[in-house]
Design an enzyme around this catalytic site. Structure first.
Site, PDB file in Angstrom:
ATOM      1  N   CYS A 123     -19.929 -70.686 129.164  1.00 40.48           N
ATOM      2  CA  CYS A 123     -20.764 -71.137 128.053  1.00 40.48           C
ATOM      3  C   CYS A 123     -21.980 -71.927 128.566  1.00 40.48           C
ATOM      4  O   CYS A 123     -22.822 -71.380 129.255  1.00 40.48           O
ATOM      5  CB  CYS A 123     -19.935 -71.932 127.042  1.00 40.48           C
ATOM      6  SG  CYS A 123     -20.765 -72.152 125.454  1.00 40.48           S
TER       7      CYS A 123
ATOM      8  N   HIS B 114     -16.046 -68.101 125.534  1.00 42.71           N
ATOM      9  CA  HIS B 114     -15.026 -69.004 126.060  1.00 42.71           C
ATOM     10  C   HIS B 114     -13.765 -68.207 126.380  1.00 42.71           C
ATOM     11  O   HIS B 114     -12.967 -67.934 125.472  1.00 42.71           O
ATOM     12  CB  HIS B 114     -14.703 -70.099 125.039  1.00 42.71           C
ATOM     13  CG  HIS B 114     -15.781 -71.110 124.886  1.00 42.71           C
ATOM     14  ND1 HIS B 114     -15.875 -72.228 125.685  1.00 42.71           N
ATOM     15  CD2 HIS B 114     -16.830 -71.171 124.035  1.00 42.71           C
ATOM     16  CE1 HIS B 114     -16.929 -72.937 125.341  1.00 42.71           C
ATOM     17  NE2 HIS B 114     -17.530 -72.321 124.338  1.00 42.71           N
TER      18      HIS B 114
ATOM     19  N   GLU C 118     -11.139 -69.243 127.715  1.00 43.32           N
ATOM     20  CA  GLU C 118      -9.970 -70.089 127.447  1.00 43.32           C
ATOM     21  C   GLU C 118      -9.586 -70.083 125.966  1.00 43.32           C
ATOM     22  O   GLU C 118      -8.501 -70.541 125.607  1.00 43.32           O
ATOM     23  CB  GLU C 118     -10.224 -71.519 127.934  1.00 43.32           C
ATOM     24  CG  GLU C 118     -11.145 -72.364 127.078  1.00 43.32           C
ATOM     25  CD  GLU C 118     -12.630 -72.106 127.297  1.00 43.32           C
ATOM     26  OE1 GLU C 118     -13.437 -72.892 126.766  1.00 43.32           O
ATOM     27  OE2 GLU C 118     -12.983 -71.144 128.000  1.00 43.32           O
TER      28      GLU C 118
END
Length: 210
Positions: free
Chosen positions: A90, A191, A193
């Site tokens: 990001c 992202h 994650e």
């Protein structure tokens, strides 16, 4: 790209470092790595970053204050000189670009692409982009085992233009770089994650890079 996600947990003795700075979404990255069986050290220590086998450079926040923090602590030079695989996430990816329109910020210059602000002509298009979007034109082993048009989670109001370093593309307002690659440096605008099994596969792929 191969179509089947690899559900096998990672087994590794690699030293994985997450760069600690004032714009890191560090805890969520740590949790995502734990889910795939990987431990990481969170540090801003120059020697530990240089000694790592893999480096993750996360980011949520504002470009100019993040770059000021990196410059003041000598982390900018450390990051640019790394020779092991590095993954920017990001804002981390945006800071690896040449320049950001966010407060007219000179960035690390690893990727030559500029970072621009979304300027939608249609008031129904919301900025920042928040939510799931698909990625396509996938290149390099960072996207091994993933299908074209896989969905990832995005939160951002600025984007890196497409260019010679683009290895994945997304459409929002217009096409832009969902991921970049140059030498040992990789960056993703989304992202991983927060991107469920697709994101976990990308993290596994990064850790498996030679």
């Amino acid at each position: 790209m191969e179509s089947g996600l690899n559900s096998t947990p990672i087994t590794t003795n690699q030293r994985l470092v997450i760069v600690k700075y004032n714009a890191g979404n560090i805890q969520s990255v740590l949790y995502a790595l734990e889910r795939i069986g990987v431990e990481a050290l969170v540090t801003d220590d120059h020697a530990q970053i240089k000694a790592a086998d893999k480096v993750i450079f996360p980011g949520v926040g504002e470009a100019s204050s993040a770059m000021r923090y990196l410059n003041e602590r000598g982390l900018s030079d450390v990051l640019k000189q790394l020779t092991q695989p590095v993954l920017g996430i990001c804002l981390g990816m945006q800071l690896m670009c040449r320049h950001s329109e966010e407060n007219d910020t000179t960035c690390l210059g690893i990727f030559d692409e500029p970072v621009k602000q979304f300027k939608p002509l249609d008031a129904t298009i919301k900025v920042p982009q928040i939510g799931w979007n698909n990625i396509y034109q996938l290149k390099t082993n960072l996207f091994a085992h993933l299908k074209e048009e896989s969905y990832c989670y995005f939160v951002h109001g600025y984007y890196a233009a497409t260019g010679g370093h683009t290895i994945a593309t997304t459409d929002y307002v217009h096409p832009y770089s969902a991921a970049l690659h140059k030498n040992n440096f990789y960056g993703v605008q989304f992202h991983p994650e927060k991107s469920a099994t697709v994101g976990e596969q990308i993290l596994k792929n990064f850790i498996s890079l030679i």
